[in-house]
Design a protein around this motif. Structure first.
Motif, PDB file in Angstrom:
ATOM      1  N   ARG A  14      40.460  42.767  40.187  1.00 44.48           N
ATOM      2  CA  ARG A  14      40.417  41.334  40.537  1.00 44.48           C
ATOM      3  C   ARG A  14      41.817  40.760  40.699  1.00 44.48           C
ATOM      4  O   ARG A  14      42.120  40.084  41.659  1.00 44.48           O
ATOM      5  N   LEU A  17      44.606  42.693  43.592  1.00 46.88           N
ATOM      6  CA  LEU A  17      44.225  42.832  44.997  1.00 46.88           C
ATOM      7  C   LEU A  17      45.361  42.282  45.846  1.00 46.88           C
ATOM      8  O   LEU A  17      45.864  41.180  45.583  1.00 46.88           O
ATOM      9  N   PHE A 109      34.950  40.899  52.576  1.00 45.39           N
ATOM     10  CA  PHE A 109      33.800  40.969  51.661  1.00 45.39           C
ATOM     11  C   PHE A 109      32.859  42.033  52.230  1.00 45.39           C
ATOM     12  O   PHE A 109      32.600  42.021  53.443  1.00 45.39           O
ATOM     13  N   GLN A 140      32.857  52.325  46.283  1.00 46.21           N
ATOM     14  CA  GLN A 140      33.985  51.864  45.469  1.00 46.21           C
ATOM     15  C   GLN A 140      34.941  53.012  45.135  1.00 46.21           C
ATOM     16  O   GLN A 140      36.158  52.837  45.118  1.00 46.21           O
ATOM     17  N   LEU A 143      36.939  53.805  48.257  1.00 44.37           N
ATOM     18  CA  LEU A 143      38.002  52.806  48.422  1.00 44.37           C
ATOM     19  C   LEU A 143      39.180  53.144  47.523  1.00 44.37           C
ATOM     20  O   LEU A 143      40.335  53.170  47.953  1.00 44.37           O
ATOM     21  N   SER A 150      38.041  47.071  44.470  1.00 44.81           N
ATOM     22  CA  SER A 150      36.884  46.184  44.682  1.00 44.81           C
ATOM     23  C   SER A 150      36.274  45.870  43.321  1.00 44.81           C
ATOM     24  O   SER A 150      36.610  46.494  42.321  1.00 44.81           O
ATOM     25  N   THR A 151      35.382  44.903  43.326  1.00 43.45           N
ATOM     26  CA  THR A 151      34.559  44.606  42.139  1.00 43.45           C
ATOM     27  C   THR A 151      33.148  44.354  42.648  1.00 43.45           C
ATOM     28  O   THR A 151      32.976  43.606  43.622  1.00 43.45           O
ATOM     29  N   LEU A 179      31.107  42.653  47.389  1.00 40.91           N
ATOM     30  CA  LEU A 179      32.319  43.356  46.961  1.00 40.91           C
ATOM     31  C   LEU A 179      33.517  42.777  47.703  1.00 40.91           C
ATOM     32  O   LEU A 179      33.642  42.977  48.917  1.00 40.91           O
ATOM     33  N   PRO A 180      34.387  42.041  46.996  1.00 41.82           N
ATOM     34  CA  PRO A 180      35.650  41.654  47.621  1.00 41.82           C
ATOM     35  C   PRO A 180      36.524  42.913  47.684  1.00 41.82           C
ATOM     36  O   PRO A 180      36.704  43.589  46.670  1.00 41.82           O
ATOM     37  N   VAL A 181      37.051  43.223  48.872  1.00 40.74           N
ATOM     38  CA  VAL A 181      37.782  44.486  49.076  1.00 40.74           C
ATOM     39  C   VAL A 181      39.189  44.202  49.593  1.00 40.74           C
ATOM     40  O   VAL A 181      39.365  43.414  50.534  1.00 40.74           O
ATOM     41  N   THR A 184      45.196  47.593  46.772  1.00 44.64           N
ATOM     42  CA  THR A 184      45.641  47.165  45.446  1.00 44.64           C
ATOM     43  C   THR A 184      47.168  47.070  45.418  1.00 44.64           C
ATOM     44  O   THR A 184      47.858  47.748  46.179  1.00 44.64           O
TER      45      THR A 184
END
Ligand SMILES: Cc1cc2nc3c(=O)[nH]c(=O)nc-3n(C[C@H](O)[C@H](O)[C@H](O)COP(=O)(O)O)c2cc1C
Length: 211
Positions: A14, A17, A109, A140, A143, A150-151, A179-181, A184
């Motif tokens: 979170r 990102l 998203f 996930q 990714l 993501s979460t 999933l917000p992507v 990182t």
């Protein structure tokens, strides 16, 4: 990346990102291609995946996310009492709040959907949701192995009908999360604390620990 490291360090991301780095369609397509290798009941593959990039659409969905997420975190903060002031629960709430604060700025998203509606008892519901969550987790992991995070979130589902209207999702499809992507901002993550296996896994009889 070593597969044990991947499995033990794929966190709900979170705070870390990268909100400024675009996410390429090809990367999302590769991760979704891998995700669709996951098992489904009767090999049904009843999934659909909605990738949302358009800022005006993210703003509308983000507003739902913020409204419901804020109410949820307020409720969690009240329930946690003193534990919400310091320690892991406080950090979890702060991390959740950060995602809510920046939600519209997350580049993409991804909204996993399933054909049909959940109904019936435990078996029916297990089979229904089991038709997509293994694939969501594979997505996930894929990714993460490419430097994205993501979460899996569920807030906006409380207003699923409104979200379906915004997104043009037809009747008969169920959204299962958002999933917000993003890429990182750090290259690696750590394994999280979890209950010891001896306390949660049993052999032959409930309560007889696996050692
Ligand atoms: C079904 C499900 C729903 C979740 N919903 C949310 C959510 O709405 N918002 C959020 O910030 N995190 C959500 N999470 C992420 C969890 O909070 C997170 O996985 C958990 O705190 C453990 O953190 P870790 O995955 O980094 O170990 C959800 C996770 C699952 C599996």
């Amino acid at each position: 990346m070593d597969s044990d490291h991947l499995l033990s360090t794929t966190r709900a991301v979170r705070r870390k990102l990268d909100l400024d780095r675009p996410v390429e369609d090809e990367v999302l397509a590769d991760c979704l291609r891998l995700a669709t290798q996951a098992p489904t009941p009767g090999n049904a593959q009843s999934w659909r995946w909605l990738v949302v990039r358009e800022q005006s659409v993210k703003n509308e969905i983000g507003a739902l996310f913020r409204e419901i997420g804020t109410a949820y975190l307020e409720m969690m903060t009240e329930k946690a009492g003193d534990a919400a002031k310091d320690g892991p629960i406080a950090r979890n709430i702060a991390s959740g709040q950060h995602l809510i604060d920046v939600i519209e700025r997350v580049p993409v998203f991804v909204i996993p959907c399933l054909q049909g509606r959940p109904e019936g008892g435990n078996e029916d519901l297990s089979v229904f949701y089991g038709g997509i969550f293994p694939a969501v987790w594979s997505f996930q992991l894929a990714l993460r192995s490419r430097g994205l995070g993501s979460t899996l979130t569920s807030y906006h589902l409380r207003r699923e009908t409104e979200a379906a209207r915004i997104l043009g999702i037809p009747d008969g499809f169920t959204q299962v999360g958002l999933l917000p992507v993003a890429y990182t901002t750090v290259p690696d993550f750590k394994p999280a604390p979890r209950a010891p296996i001896e306390e949660i896994a049993f052999v032959d009889h409930w309560g007889s620990p696996l050692r």
